[in-house]
Design a protein around this motif. Structure first.
Motif, PDB file in Angstrom:
ATOM      1  N   LEU A 102      14.497  -6.481  -2.399  1.00  0.00           N
ATOM      2  CA  LEU A 102      14.408  -7.213  -1.133  1.00  0.00           C
ATOM      3  C   LEU A 102      13.513  -6.515  -0.106  1.00  0.00           C
ATOM      4  O   LEU A 102      13.412  -6.968   1.031  1.00  0.00           O
ATOM      5  CB  LEU A 102      15.807  -7.424  -0.550  1.00  0.00           C
ATOM      6  N   HIS A 103      12.889  -5.401  -0.530  1.00  0.00           N
ATOM      7  CA  HIS A 103      11.899  -4.727   0.316  1.00  0.00           C
ATOM      8  C   HIS A 103      12.534  -4.238   1.625  1.00  0.00           C
ATOM      9  O   HIS A 103      12.016  -4.462   2.724  1.00  0.00           O
ATOM     10  CB  HIS A 103      10.747  -5.695   0.607  1.00  0.00           C
ATOM     11  N   THR A 104      13.675  -3.578   1.490  1.00  0.00           N
ATOM     12  CA  THR A 104      14.336  -3.019   2.668  1.00  0.00           C
ATOM     13  C   THR A 104      14.991  -1.695   2.261  1.00  0.00           C
ATOM     14  O   THR A 104      14.760  -1.199   1.158  1.00  0.00           O
ATOM     15  CB  THR A 104      15.376  -4.016   3.237  1.00  0.00           C
ATOM     16  N   SER A 105      15.825  -1.125   3.140  1.00  0.00           N
ATOM     17  CA  SER A 105      16.418   0.181   2.850  1.00  0.00           C
ATOM     18  C   SER A 105      17.801   0.032   2.238  1.00  0.00           C
ATOM     19  O   SER A 105      18.503  -0.974   2.449  1.00  0.00           O
ATOM     20  CB  SER A 105      16.514   1.012   4.128  1.00  0.00           C
ATOM     21  N   ARG A 106      18.222   1.063   1.493  1.00  0.00           N
ATOM     22  CA  ARG A 106      19.552   1.060   0.884  1.00  0.00           C
ATOM     23  C   ARG A 106      20.637   1.020   1.957  1.00  0.00           C
ATOM     24  O   ARG A 106      21.681   0.382   1.779  1.00  0.00           O
ATOM     25  CB  ARG A 106      19.722   2.290   0.000  1.00  0.00           C
ATOM     26  N   VAL A 107      20.398   1.700   3.083  1.00  0.00           N
ATOM     27  CA  VAL A 107      21.385   1.741   4.160  1.00  0.00           C
ATOM     28  C   VAL A 107      21.654   0.336   4.696  1.00  0.00           C
ATOM     29  O   VAL A 107      22.810  -0.059   4.913  1.00  0.00           O
ATOM     30  CB  VAL A 107      20.903   2.661   5.303  1.00  0.00           C
ATOM     31  N   ASP A 118       0.816  -1.220   0.000  1.00  0.00           N
ATOM     32  CA  ASP A 118       0.000   0.000   0.000  1.00  0.00           C
ATOM     33  C   ASP A 118       0.847   1.266   0.000  1.00  0.00           C
ATOM     34  O   ASP A 118       0.350   2.344  -0.351  1.00  0.00           O
ATOM     35  CB  ASP A 118      -0.933   0.005   1.221  1.00  0.00           C
ATOM     36  N   ASN A 119       2.121   1.161   0.401  1.00  0.00           N
ATOM     37  CA  ASN A 119       3.003   2.322   0.425  1.00  0.00           C
ATOM     38  C   ASN A 119       3.796   2.490  -0.866  1.00  0.00           C
ATOM     39  O   ASN A 119       4.607   3.408  -0.978  1.00  0.00           O
ATOM     40  CB  ASN A 119       3.976   2.205   1.606  1.00  0.00           C
ATOM     41  N   GLY A 120       3.559   1.579  -1.830  1.00  0.00           N
ATOM     42  CA  GLY A 120       4.284   1.659  -3.097  1.00  0.00           C
ATOM     43  C   GLY A 120       5.621   0.955  -3.090  1.00  0.00           C
ATOM     44  O   GLY A 120       6.367   1.024  -4.072  1.00  0.00           O
TER      45      GLY A 120
END
Length: 211
Positions: free
Chosen positions: A179-184, A62-64
Motif C-alpha cells: 500500500l506504499h505506506t509505513s508499517r507503523v 525512485d526511492n525503491g
C-alpha cells in the motif's frame, strides 16, 4: 514442450490448434512465495500464463518503494509484460509470486505471431488488456479518492476473495509495502479495524470478520 493436460483450463478460450502450438513451444516453471518472476529493467523473452497461485504486479518509485498495481490469478497473463514485448522495451513492472505459483512461459516471438494469425489468442490478449486496464483504473481511484483505512480494508477483503479464506497469513510490513505506506501506519489502522470488529489480529495472521 508441455503436456496439453496443463492447458485444459484454457480449452474454452483457445482453439485446439492453438492448444497444440502452446504445448509444443512453451515450458513450465514453478515459483515459490516472494520469488521474482519479472523484474524492472529486465529484457523479456517470455510471457507468463498463470496456471495456479497468485502473482503481485508492482511499480517502484525512485526511492525503491513499491506500489501494488494488481494481482494475477489462475488463467491470467500480465498485460504490462505483453505491452513491453510488443514494443520491444524492457519491463516497467515487477511481478512477484504471492504464493507458490505455476506458470507456463511462452516465447515472445510466438505471442506476436499468434496475435496476427490466431483469433482466439488475439481475443485473449485484448481481453487481458481490458481487464488489467480496469484494475489499474480501480487502483488509481483507490489512491485518489479513498482514505488509508478504507484502502486497507479493501486490500484485506480483496485478499480474502483471492485466497478463498477469511484467514490471511500476512505481516504488517508486507501490507505496508503493497500500500506504499509505513508499517507503523498499517499497525495503527489494523488495531482500529479490530476495535470496529471488522478483523481479528494474530501473529502474522489476520482474520477478516466483516466483508
Amino acid at each position: 514442450m508441455i503436456s496439453k493436460d496443463l492447458l485444459q483450463p484454457f480449452n474454452y478460450l483457445f482453439d485446439p490448434e492453438l492448444i497444440d502450438k502452446i504445448a509444443n513451444v512453451a515450458f513450465l516453471k514453478t515459483f515459490q512465495k516472494a520469488d521474482i518472476i519479472i523484474d524492472i529493467g529486465q529484457d523479456l523473452n517470455y510471457i507468463p500464463l498463470l496456471i495456479s497461485g497468485n502473482i503481485k504486479v508492482l511499480r517502484e518509485d525512485d526511492n525503491g518503494d513499491e506500489l501494488l498495481l494488481y494481482v494475477l490469478e489462475s488463467g491470467d497473463t500480465c498485460a504490462m509484460s505483453l505491452t513491453c514485448c510488443m514494443v520491444k522495451s524492457v519491463s516497467k513492472i515487477r511481478a512477484i509470486a504471492d504464493e507458490e505459483a505455476t506458470v507456463i512461459m511462452i516465447p515472445i516471438e510466438n505471442m506476436k505471431l499468434w496475435f496476427n494469425t490466431n483469433e482466439s489468442w488475439r481475443n485473449f490478449i485484448l481481453q487481458s488488456y481490458q481487464v488489467r486496464f480496469d484494475e489499474m483504473l480501480e487502483t488509481i481511484d483507490t489512491l485518489a479518492f479513498m482514505k488509508m483505512d478504507e484502502r486497507l480494508f479493501k486490500y484485506l477483503t480483496d485478499h480474502v476473495k483471492l485466497s478463498a479464506s477469511t484467514n490471511l497469513e500476512i505481516t504488517h510490513q508486507e501490507i505496508a509495502e503493497d500500500l506504499h505506506t509505513s508499517r507503523v501506519v498499517i499497525s495503527r489502522l489494523l488495531k482500529q479495524l479490530e476495535r470496529e470488529n471488522k478483523i481479528e489480529l494474530g501473529r502474522n495472521k489476520i482474520s477478516v470478520l466483516d466483508f
